[in-house]
Design a protein around this motif. Structure first.
Motif: not given
Length: 620
Positions: A421-425, A568-579, A603-612
């Motif tokens: 996942l890449v988030i580009l601003a 729901g989109s943010f939740t589903l995106l975060a979950e896809l990274l776990e599977y 909130k989304f960044l806090l949930a996923v930013e620790s992932r490599e």
């Protein structure tokens, strides 16, 4: 028909039209106080559902005074709807002729299946429901094939092949369509004239009418605006494909509004609405090239326009009728001269119809040439559509450090079950386009499949960041080999229960999976209710389908305007990274960078930013 009683935001005021798949209402937007038109769809299949959303997403970004303006896409318990500008007016025929005329030639596009004596290797089908018209059920129902939607390849439509069976004498009929379907029952006549009960019509056999059905000057004023609307659509890469008098509304003040884009073809978008095994259009106005999707371009709309002009002046189209014979005539018979049907239309319209009704698209006049021929001006160019990012590779020499970093991160998605996942601003503009172009170039050798999603404030649907991506993924799954589908049958069923688009797989591959399950919900809302299903099982099923779909080529999900995504989109995106979801890279865009501070994004960044496997980058 299931009644639509409105929503918390929209109060139903009146019903404007009804068809087999939905209705058009006048509604009050309680938020703005405006009166709008509200078009509902009660999908009978996933094809119509996906096409309905495609119609909205393509047209809502456009802005031209002669195109109906679309507002918001939303769902309700029994279907889906969008709102649009309420046009107070009448259809083009009524406006020009001053009377309402029931005309069999202007029925919705029909389905023609195999008939005795003719082998037709195609099906003809039409829109879901005309925006202010009716859908013809039964023999006029949708049978659309979207097998290639979501592919980057050029769309293809097989040519019509007609195998004429021999009669008892051993000789084929000279005109199989006349013998099989019979001659036209209604002779060519001006509006208001009675039709004698003849069984055949000989084109040009009767004397031309003494004067045009409508005032040529009145037609010219409408034509000027229709040309502006078509030119704008064509410049944006869109071919309407079902232009007809019923789809052209005119207000009391003479303002033209082109409506109903349900079977449009987007020439630029990779997720083009593509049809195989069939053709699109309304028979009285269908261009000769409609049986070959490779040749459908702007000139197809101009042929249709020629049929409309001819009809408005002469009282009937050049090739009237609603049988397959009409299609044969469009393709094979020379178009009648306008002067053979009506006198007094003027040489300009005579020459115009002759050019626009040419069989070869290249022989038809362009829109600027049409204006020059009949002395029209360009009244409005419209405004630029809502900006969307382009994903075209850049092959120019040079490099961009940020593009290299993004490309390197996403290339790691080529490893099985390691989603990236890449988030580009970035600020919108040329600099962002250049970076994205170089990223696409970097990913080119790995032959990534690109799936696009966009979050906009005018969509009030669940999982809007991924909704269009899910639609295209379902089409990709439908193209999997038979052995793969059999192995994934349970996964397809689980996903279809949550994401209606996956019913496409059943509809396309019923010989493998059997009949599609009944559609009971159209909003994907089940994903919010963990008590109604095993969420983990559905996510694993989605991962299994993605893994198979990306076995040969990895996938890149590009999601624009992430800050407008629903929770729901943010939740589903975060979950896809776990599977384990196969070989998938996800590139999310925030425009402008300040959107990093939006609460749902933080909130989304806090949930996923620790992932490599996640990178957060800013283009300055």
């Amino acid at each position: 028909m299931i009644r639509f009683d409105g929503t918390e935001r929209y109060k139903i005021v009146d019903q404007l039209g009804e068809g087999g798949m939905g209705c058009v209402y006048e509604a009050l937007d309680r938020t703005t106080g405006d009166r709008v038109a509200l078009k509902t769809l009660r999908p009978k299949d996933a094809h119509s559902l996906v096409r309905f959303k495609r119609e909205f997403r393509t047209i809502a970004r456009l802005n031209h005074p002669n195109l109906v303006q679309l507002h918001e896409l939303s769902t309700w318990e029994n279907g889906i709807f969008f709102t649009m500008e309420k046009v107070i007016g009448v259809d083009l025929r009524t406006y020009l002729e001053g009377v309402t005329r029931e005309d069999a030639d202007n029925a919705d596009t029909v389905e023609v299946n195999r008939a005795a004596g003719v082998d037709v290797s195609m099906e003809m089908f039409g829109g879901d429901m005309e925006m202010f018209g009716e859908d013809m059920e039964g023999e006029d129902s949708d049978v659309e094939d979207w097998s290639d939607v979501g592919r980057g390849d050029n769309p293809t439509v097989p040519s019509v092949e007609l195998a004429i069976r021999q009669g008892q004498s051993g000789e084929p009929a000279s005109n199989p369509f006349v013998d099989i379907f019979g001659a036209e029952q209604r002779p060519l006549a001006r509006a208001g004239q009675s039709s004698p009960g003849s069984q055949s019509v000989t084109i040009g056999a009767r004397d031309p009418a003494a004067q045009p059905v409508c005032e040529p000057a009145r037609l010219r004023a409408c034509l000027e605006q229709i040309l502006d609307a078509l030119e704008y659509l064509h410049q944006e890469g869109i071919v309407h494909r079902d232009l007809k008098p019923d789809n052209i509304l005119v207000t009391e003040g003479g303002v033209v509004k082109v409506v109903d884009f349900g079977i449009m073809k987007d020439l630029f978008e990779a997720r083009t609405v593509t049809v195989t095994g069939g053709i699109l259009g309304t028979l009285a106005y269908i261009p000769p090239e409609s049986t070959n999707g490779d040749t459908i371009g702007p000139a197809a709309d101009l042929y249709t326009l020629g049929c409309i002009i001819f009809e408005m002046l002469a009282g009937s189209p050049p090739f009237p009728g609603s049988s397959i014979r009409t299609l044969w005539r469009h393709q094979n018979e020379p178009a009648p001269a306008l002067s053979s049907r009506v006198s007094g239309a003027g040489d300009g319209f005579e020459d115009l119809c002759e050019s626009l009704l040419a069989k070869e698209p290249a022989d038809r006049l362009s829109i600027p040439e049409i204006r020059n021929l009949v002395g029209l001006e360009r009244r409005s160019a419209g405004t630029r559509p809502r900006q969307t990012v382009e994903l075209s590779p850049i092959f120019a020499p040079g490099s961009h450090e940020l593009a290299e970093k993004i490309g390197a991160r996403l290339t790691r998605a080529c490893e099985p079950d390691v989603p990236q996942l890449v988030i580009l601003a970035a600020e919108p503009g040329d600099k962002l386009q250049e970076v994205l172009g170089r990223v696409v170039t970097i990913l080119g050798p790995q032959r990534f499949q690109i799936f696009r999603g966009e979050c906009t404030a005018d969509e009030d649907i669940y999982y809007r960041a991924l909704d269009a991506i899910i639609d295209d993924l379902a089409l990709s799954v439908a193209r999997l080999p038979r052995s793969s589908l059999r192995r994934l049958e349970e996964a397809v069923g689980q996903c279809a229960a949550i994401f209606p688009a996956f019913r496409l797989v059943y509809e396309r591959r019923s010989e493998v999976l059997g009949p599609a399950p009944e559609m009971t919900d159209f909003s994907n809302s089940h994903m919010y209710s963990t008590g109604r299903f095993d969420r983990r099982a559905v996510l694993e099923a989605l991962g299994a389908l993605l893994s198979e779909a990306t076995r040969e080529n990895p996938a890149l999900f590009v999601i624009d305007n992430l800050a407008d995504a629903d929770e729901g989109s943010f939740t589903l995106l975060a979950e896809l990274l776990e599977y384990p979801i196969g070989r998938v890279g996800i590139l999310c865009l925030l425009r402008p960078p300040e959107l990093f501070s939006v609460d749902v994004v933080r909130k989304f960044l806090l949930a996923v930013e620790s992932r490599e496997t996640v990178d957060t980058l800013i283009l300055r």
